[in-house]
Scaffold this active site. Structure first.
Site, PDB file in Angstrom:
ATOM      1  N   VAL A 104       1.554   2.204  -3.589  1.00 51.13           N
ATOM      2  CA  VAL A 104       0.342   2.757  -4.190  1.00 51.13           C
ATOM      3  C   VAL A 104       0.152   4.200  -3.731  1.00 51.13           C
ATOM      4  O   VAL A 104      -0.153   5.089  -4.533  1.00 51.13           O
ATOM      5  CB  VAL A 104      -0.884   1.894  -3.833  1.00 51.13           C
ATOM      6  CG1 VAL A 104      -2.171   2.542  -4.339  1.00 51.13           C
ATOM      7  CG2 VAL A 104      -0.729   0.485  -4.387  1.00 51.13           C
ATOM      8  N   HIS A 105       0.353   4.426  -2.447  1.00 49.26           N
ATOM      9  CA  HIS A 105       0.241   5.766  -1.879  1.00 49.26           C
ATOM     10  C   HIS A 105       1.266   6.711  -2.524  1.00 49.26           C
ATOM     11  O   HIS A 105       0.939   7.861  -2.857  1.00 49.26           O
ATOM     12  CB  HIS A 105       0.457   5.686  -0.362  1.00 49.26           C
ATOM     13  CG  HIS A 105       0.297   6.978   0.359  1.00 49.26           C
ATOM     14  ND1 HIS A 105      -0.887   7.671   0.410  1.00 49.26           N
ATOM     15  CD2 HIS A 105       1.195   7.708   1.078  1.00 49.26           C
ATOM     16  CE1 HIS A 105      -0.719   8.769   1.127  1.00 49.26           C
ATOM     17  NE2 HIS A 105       0.524   8.819   1.539  1.00 49.26           N
ATOM     18  N   ALA A 106       2.472   6.240  -2.719  1.00 47.48           N
ATOM     19  CA  ALA A 106       3.521   7.049  -3.343  1.00 47.48           C
ATOM     20  C   ALA A 106       3.148   7.428  -4.773  1.00 47.48           C
ATOM     21  O   ALA A 106       3.324   8.584  -5.191  1.00 47.48           O
ATOM     22  CB  ALA A 106       4.853   6.297  -3.320  1.00 47.48           C
ATOM     23  N   ILE A 124       0.819  -1.208   0.000  1.00 53.90           N
ATOM     24  CA  ILE A 124       0.000   0.000   0.000  1.00 53.90           C
ATOM     25  C   ILE A 124       0.861   1.269   0.000  1.00 53.90           C
ATOM     26  O   ILE A 124       0.439   2.295  -0.519  1.00 53.90           O
ATOM     27  CB  ILE A 124      -1.004  -0.012   1.174  1.00 53.90           C
ATOM     28  CG1 ILE A 124      -2.062   1.079   0.997  1.00 53.90           C
ATOM     29  CG2 ILE A 124      -0.284   0.139   2.506  1.00 53.90           C
ATOM     30  CD1 ILE A 124      -3.013   0.828  -0.118  1.00 53.90           C
TER      31      ILE A 124
END
Length: 92
Positions: free
Chosen positions: A75-77, A72
């Site tokens: 994905v956040h990055a 995650i």
């Protein structure tokens, strides 16, 4: 924490900074401080380049057979990179 686990945080740091500087450019422009707006926009672009360099390192390592555990945080990055790019587009 090893280097692999730090990569998404480095991307978030640079992309988040890029977005903030792009927003500063927008606010400066609204206040008709165009010199400051141009400065902040330039800084935003520089930060986004640093974020992309970190992402590119990860992609190169993956293409060379080094497996990165996707989680995650990555994905956040990537979301931060997208938002920073949008903010820079708006500032321009």
């Amino acid at each position: 924490m090893n280097n692999d686990k730090n990569k998404p945080f480095e991307i978030v740091m640079h992309a988040g900074s890029a977005k903030s500087k792009a927003m500063d450019a927008i606010y400066s422009s609204r206040n008709r401080d165009f010199s400051e707006a141009e400065k902040r926009l330039s800084e935003a672009k520089d930060e986004l380049i640093l974020a992309h360099k970190e992402l590119t390192k990860m992609l190169v390592e993956t293409s060379q057979g080094y497996e990165t555990e996707m989680n995650i945080f990555y994905v956040h990055a990537l979301d931060h990179i997208s938002m920073a790019s949008t903010a820079i587009d708006l500032a321009e």
